[in-house]
Write a protein that holds these residues in place. Structure first.
Motif, PDB file in Angstrom:
ATOM      1  N   THR A 155       0.843  -1.199   0.000  1.00 35.77           N
ATOM      2  CA  THR A 155       0.000   0.000   0.000  1.00 35.77           C
ATOM      3  C   THR A 155       0.875   1.244   0.000  1.00 35.77           C
ATOM      4  N   ASP A 156       1.923   1.204   0.820  1.00 37.71           N
ATOM      5  CA  ASP A 156       2.855   2.313   0.913  1.00 37.71           C
ATOM      6  C   ASP A 156       3.546   2.554  -0.430  1.00 37.71           C
ATOM      7  N   LEU A 157       3.998   1.475  -1.051  1.00 40.10           N
ATOM      8  CA  LEU A 157       4.676   1.577  -2.342  1.00 40.10           C
ATOM      9  C   LEU A 157       3.732   2.112  -3.415  1.00 40.10           C
ATOM     10  N   GLU A 158       2.486   1.671  -3.361  1.00 39.40           N
ATOM     11  CA  GLU A 158       1.492   2.133  -4.340  1.00 39.40           C
ATOM     12  C   GLU A 158       1.294   3.640  -4.219  1.00 39.40           C
ATOM     13  N   ARG A 159       1.222   4.089  -2.976  1.00 40.15           N
ATOM     14  CA  ARG A 159       1.045   5.522  -2.724  1.00 40.15           C
ATOM     15  C   ARG A 159       2.257   6.288  -3.265  1.00 40.15           C
ATOM     16  N   GLN A 160       3.444   5.760  -2.972  1.00 39.58           N
ATOM     17  CA  GLN A 160       4.675   6.393  -3.444  1.00 39.58           C
ATOM     18  C   GLN A 160       4.705   6.479  -4.961  1.00 39.58           C
ATOM     19  N   GLN A 161       4.322   5.378  -5.594  1.00 36.55           N
ATOM     20  CA  GLN A 161       4.353   5.334  -7.050  1.00 36.55           C
ATOM     21  C   GLN A 161       3.366   6.326  -7.642  1.00 36.55           C
ATOM     22  N   ALA A 162       2.202   6.418  -7.021  1.00 35.89           N
ATOM     23  CA  ALA A 162       1.181   7.347  -7.495  1.00 35.89           C
ATOM     24  C   ALA A 162       1.708   8.773  -7.385  1.00 35.89           C
ATOM     25  N   GLU A 163       2.400   9.076  -6.278  1.00 37.04           N
ATOM     26  CA  GLU A 163       2.962  10.412  -6.093  1.00 37.04           C
ATOM     27  C   GLU A 163       4.038  10.696  -7.133  1.00 37.04           C
ATOM     28  N   THR A 164       4.910   9.733  -7.350  1.00 40.35           N
ATOM     29  CA  THR A 164       5.990   9.898  -8.325  1.00 40.35           C
ATOM     30  C   THR A 164       5.414  10.166  -9.703  1.00 40.35           C
ATOM     31  N   GLN A 165       4.357   9.423 -10.031  1.00 35.25           N
ATOM     32  CA  GLN A 165       3.723   9.574 -11.329  1.00 35.25           C
ATOM     33  C   GLN A 165       3.162  10.984 -11.495  1.00 35.25           C
ATOM     34  N   GLU A 166       2.571  11.484 -10.413  1.00 33.27           N
ATOM     35  CA  GLU A 166       1.981  12.809 -10.449  1.00 33.27           C
ATOM     36  C   GLU A 166       3.071  13.853 -10.688  1.00 33.27           C
ATOM     37  N   VAL A 167       4.179  13.721  -9.958  1.00 32.92           N
ATOM     38  CA  VAL A 167       5.296  14.655 -10.113  1.00 32.92           C
ATOM     39  C   VAL A 167       5.807  14.620 -11.545  1.00 32.92           C
ATOM     40  N   THR A 168       5.952  13.407 -12.097  1.00 30.27           N
ATOM     41  CA  THR A 168       6.445  13.256 -13.467  1.00 30.27           C
ATOM     42  C   THR A 168       5.503  13.914 -14.457  1.00 30.27           C
ATOM     43  N   GLN A 169       4.212  13.727 -14.231  1.00 33.84           N
ATOM     44  CA  GLN A 169       3.229  14.301 -15.158  1.00 33.84           C
ATOM     45  C   GLN A 169       3.262  15.812 -15.134  1.00 33.84           C
ATOM     46  N   VAL A 170       3.383  16.367 -13.926  1.00 33.12           N
ATOM     47  CA  VAL A 170       3.437  17.830 -13.812  1.00 33.12           C
ATOM     48  C   VAL A 170       4.684  18.337 -14.518  1.00 33.12           C
ATOM     49  N   ARG A 171       5.826  17.649 -14.296  1.00 28.00           N
ATOM     50  CA  ARG A 171       7.085  18.069 -14.891  1.00 28.00           C
ATOM     51  C   ARG A 171       6.987  18.015 -16.421  1.00 28.00           C
ATOM     52  N   ARG A 172       6.368  16.929 -16.910  1.00 24.19           N
ATOM     53  CA  ARG A 172       6.238  16.750 -18.350  1.00 24.19           C
ATOM     54  C   ARG A 172       5.358  17.847 -18.947  1.00 24.19           C
ATOM     55  N   ARG A 173       4.269  18.122 -18.225  1.00 21.54           N
ATOM     56  CA  ARG A 173       3.342  19.144 -18.720  1.00 21.54           C
ATOM     57  C   ARG A 173       4.061  20.489 -18.804  1.00 21.54           C
ATOM     58  N   LYS A 174       4.814  20.820 -17.739  1.00 24.45           N
ATOM     59  CA  LYS A 174       5.554  22.088 -17.723  1.00 24.45           C
ATOM     60  C   LYS A 174       6.550  22.134 -18.868  1.00 24.45           C
ATOM     61  N   PHE A 175       7.236  20.992 -19.079  1.00 30.29           N
ATOM     62  CA  PHE A 175       8.243  20.931 -20.131  1.00 30.29           C
ATOM     63  C   PHE A 175       7.603  21.201 -21.482  1.00 30.29           C
ATOM     64  N   PHE A 176       6.467  20.540 -21.729  1.00 29.57           N
ATOM     65  CA  PHE A 176       5.830  20.701 -23.034  1.00 29.57           C
ATOM     66  C   PHE A 176       5.247  22.098 -23.200  1.00 29.57           C
ATOM     67  N   GLN A 177       4.755  22.640 -22.094  1.00 28.87           N
ATOM     68  CA  GLN A 177       4.233  24.009 -22.182  1.00 28.87           C
ATOM     69  C   GLN A 177       5.346  24.973 -22.556  1.00 28.87           C
TER      70      GLN A 177
END
Ligand SMILES: [Zn+2]
Length: 134
Positions: free
Chosen positions: A103-125
Motif C-alpha cells: 500500500t505504501d509503495l502504491e502511494r509512493q508510485q502514485a505520487e511519483t507519477q503525479e510529479v512526473t506528469q506535472v514536470r512533463r506538462r511544464k516541459f511541453f508548455q
C-alpha cells in the motif's frame, strides 16, 4: 501422491519442511482449493491465538519478499514464478506487513507519477512556447 495431513500444512506455515516438500505443498495448493481453505483455516485459528506482535513478526517475516521485490511486483517487472509467490504470500498467507508495504509503495508510485506528469506538462508548455511560430 500422498494426501497432505494437517501436520504437513502446519509445518508448511512454519516453513519447517525441506525445500522439496515446501514445493510439493505449494504445487498442491495451486491445484486444490479445498487445501487452500484448510490452510487458511489453520492460519486464521493460529492468528486468533497469537497475542504478541513478536510472534506474528517471526512467523511472517521468514518468507517475506524484500521491499525491492514488492516494488518490482507492483510494476509487473518480476518473473512469473516469483510474482506467483508474492501473490500467494499476500493473498493466501495474508501477510500484513507486506500488504502494508505494498500500500505504501502504491502511494509512493502514485505520487511519483503525479510529479512526473506535472514536470512533463511544464516541459511541453515551455517547449510549446519556444516552438510556436512568431
Ligand atoms: Zn510478508
Amino acid at each position: 501422491m500422498r494426501r497432505l495431513r494437517q501436520s504437513d500444512l502446519e509445518a508448511y506455515l512454519d516453513e519447517a519442511l525441506p525445500p522439496e516438500e515446501m514445493a510439493r505443498v505449494e504445487l498442491a495448493l495451486r491445484k486444490d482449493r479445498e487445501l487452500v481453505r484448510r490452510l487458511a483455516a489453520i492460519h486464521a485459528r493460529r492468528d486468533a491465538g497469537v497475542h504478541t506482535l513478536g510472534e506474528i513478526w517471526r512467523r511472517h517475516r521468514l518468507t517475506c519478499p524484500t521491499r525491492d521485490q514488492l516494488g518490482n511486483y507492483l510494476l509487473g517487472a518480476m518473473p512469473r514464478e516469483a510474482a506467483d509467490y508474492v501473490d500467494f504470500h499476500l493473498r493466501v498467507i495474508g501477510c500484513r506487513w507486506c500488504q502494508a508495504s505494498l500500500t505504501d509503495l502504491e502511494r509512493q508510485q502514485a505520487e511519483t507519477q503525479e510529479v512526473t506528469q506535472v514536470r512533463r506538462r511544464k516541459f511541453f508548455q515551455s517547449s510549446a512556447g519556444y516552438l510556436r511560430p512568431e
